[in-house]
Design a protein around this motif. Sequence first.
Motif, PDB file in Angstrom:
ATOM      1  N   ALA A 137       0.804  -1.164  -0.074  1.00 50.03           N
ATOM      2  CA  ALA A 137      -0.022   0.184  -0.079  1.00 50.03           C
ATOM      3  C   ALA A 137       0.837   1.228   0.128  1.00 50.03           C
ATOM      4  CB  ALA A 137      -0.977   0.035   1.167  1.00 50.03           C
ATOM      5  N   ALA A 138       1.806   1.211   0.768  1.00 48.59           N
ATOM      6  CA  ALA A 138       2.834   2.300   0.629  1.00 48.59           C
ATOM      7  C   ALA A 138       3.564   2.556  -0.463  1.00 48.59           C
ATOM      8  CB  ALA A 138       3.768   2.232   2.000  1.00 48.59           C
ATOM      9  N   GLY A 139       3.757   1.560  -1.167  1.00 43.50           N
ATOM     10  CA  GLY A 139       4.523   1.521  -2.447  1.00 43.50           C
ATOM     11  C   GLY A 139       3.568   2.104  -3.424  1.00 43.50           C
ATOM     12  N   ARG A 140       2.325   1.733  -3.471  1.00 41.45           N
ATOM     13  CA  ARG A 140       1.373   2.513  -4.327  1.00 41.45           C
ATOM     14  C   ARG A 140       1.437   3.769  -4.186  1.00 41.45           C
ATOM     15  NH1 ARG A 140      -1.241  -2.774  -3.765  1.00 41.45           N
ATOM     16  NH2 ARG A 140      -2.584  -1.972  -2.161  1.00 41.45           N
ATOM     17  N   LEU A 141       1.012   4.184  -2.860  1.00 39.24           N
ATOM     18  CA  LEU A 141       0.965   5.896  -2.727  1.00 39.24           C
ATOM     19  C   LEU A 141       2.220   6.577  -2.839  1.00 39.24           C
ATOM     20  CD1 LEU A 141      -0.701   5.621   0.821  1.00 39.24           C
ATOM     21  CD2 LEU A 141      -1.775   5.934  -1.299  1.00 39.24           C
ATOM     22  N   GLN A 142       3.496   5.807  -2.888  1.00 41.39           N
ATOM     23  CA  GLN A 142       4.779   6.526  -3.173  1.00 41.39           C
ATOM     24  C   GLN A 142       4.758   6.529  -4.567  1.00 41.39           C
ATOM     25  OE1 GLN A 142       8.747   6.644  -0.998  1.00 41.39           O
ATOM     26  NE2 GLN A 142       8.928   4.735  -2.406  1.00 41.39           N
ATOM     27  N   GLY A 143       4.323   5.773  -5.299  1.00 42.84           N
ATOM     28  CA  GLY A 143       4.294   5.816  -6.941  1.00 42.84           C
ATOM     29  C   GLY A 143       3.712   6.776  -7.340  1.00 42.84           C
ATOM     30  N   ARG A 144       2.215   7.084  -6.638  1.00 41.60           N
ATOM     31  CA  ARG A 144       1.643   8.302  -7.348  1.00 41.60           C
ATOM     32  C   ARG A 144       2.083   9.497  -6.849  1.00 41.60           C
ATOM     33  NH1 ARG A 144      -3.501   5.136  -4.493  1.00 41.60           N
ATOM     34  NH2 ARG A 144      -3.447   3.320  -5.980  1.00 41.60           N
ATOM     35  N   GLY A 145       3.338   9.507  -5.878  1.00 43.19           N
ATOM     36  CA  GLY A 145       3.763  10.914  -5.668  1.00 43.19           C
ATOM     37  C   GLY A 145       3.132  11.391  -4.362  1.00 43.19           C
ATOM     38  N   TYR A 146       2.373  10.570  -3.806  1.00 45.62           N
ATOM     39  CA  TYR A 146       1.695  11.220  -2.462  1.00 45.62           C
ATOM     40  C   TYR A 146       2.646  11.153  -1.141  1.00 45.62           C
ATOM     41  CZ  TYR A 146      -2.828  10.147  -4.938  1.00 45.62           C
ATOM     42  OH  TYR A 146      -3.623  10.155  -5.695  1.00 45.62           O
TER      43      TYR A 146
END
Length: 246
Positions: free
Chosen positions: A186-195
């Motif tokens: 989940a953290a990886g996806r949020l980081q991938g979106r630049g959040y």
Amino acid sequence: MHDPNQNHLLAALLDTEFHRLSPHLQSVPLRLGDVLCESGATLEYVYFPTTAIISLHYLLENGGSSEIAGVGNEGMLGVSLFMGGGTTPSRAVIQTGGHGYRLPVRILMEEFNRSGPVMRLLLRYTQALLTQMAQTAVCNRHHTVEQQLCRWLLLTLDRLGAGELTMTQELISNMLGVRREGVTEAAGRLQGRGYISYRRGHITVIDRAGLEVDVCECYDVVKKEFGRLLSDVRHRQPGDLPKRAA
């Protein structure tokens, strides 16, 4: 500088009530990982965080745990005392290190039993806290780990007022009651979106608006309930201590 008015409940006290309590308020450091109360124990003090966050956990027989609520500068630890319970069913541990104030239980109960403004303020806070607990249960059952992480991050940001958090993925997984691998994904996806940016136990929120888009409705429910119940409360600002009558 530490100031009791950094805690919203203490800042909301009328001058008369604040003067009765303030001589008994003790400034204390609240260190990451410190346990303030075990499940079933009797509290000697209630705690009013200013720059720290207290996490309330429910422990299972198999050793697992999950956060049922967080307490930051908007509230206090110890509502079970004036609700008649005497003890608390949850474990209270410092989620984010910082500072706060503690007050002997006897002093708080004396003020609460006056059945005046302090009692009404604390009961309103308790209703908001119960809303947070109920919404956390709903969120953990019906929403994705990613949505839960967004909710948790936003509530933490609201309490700290800063965009950088010191938090390991293992600790977050314990808070949410999910596997560490789920938090990593989940953290990886949020980081991938630049959040967010995550590195070595430090989370930096880059795009709060992005988190607010992806979070479930649970965040707004909790935020609006706290705002609704405490919106008409007058708050002293840090450094703005009331003057004593001559």
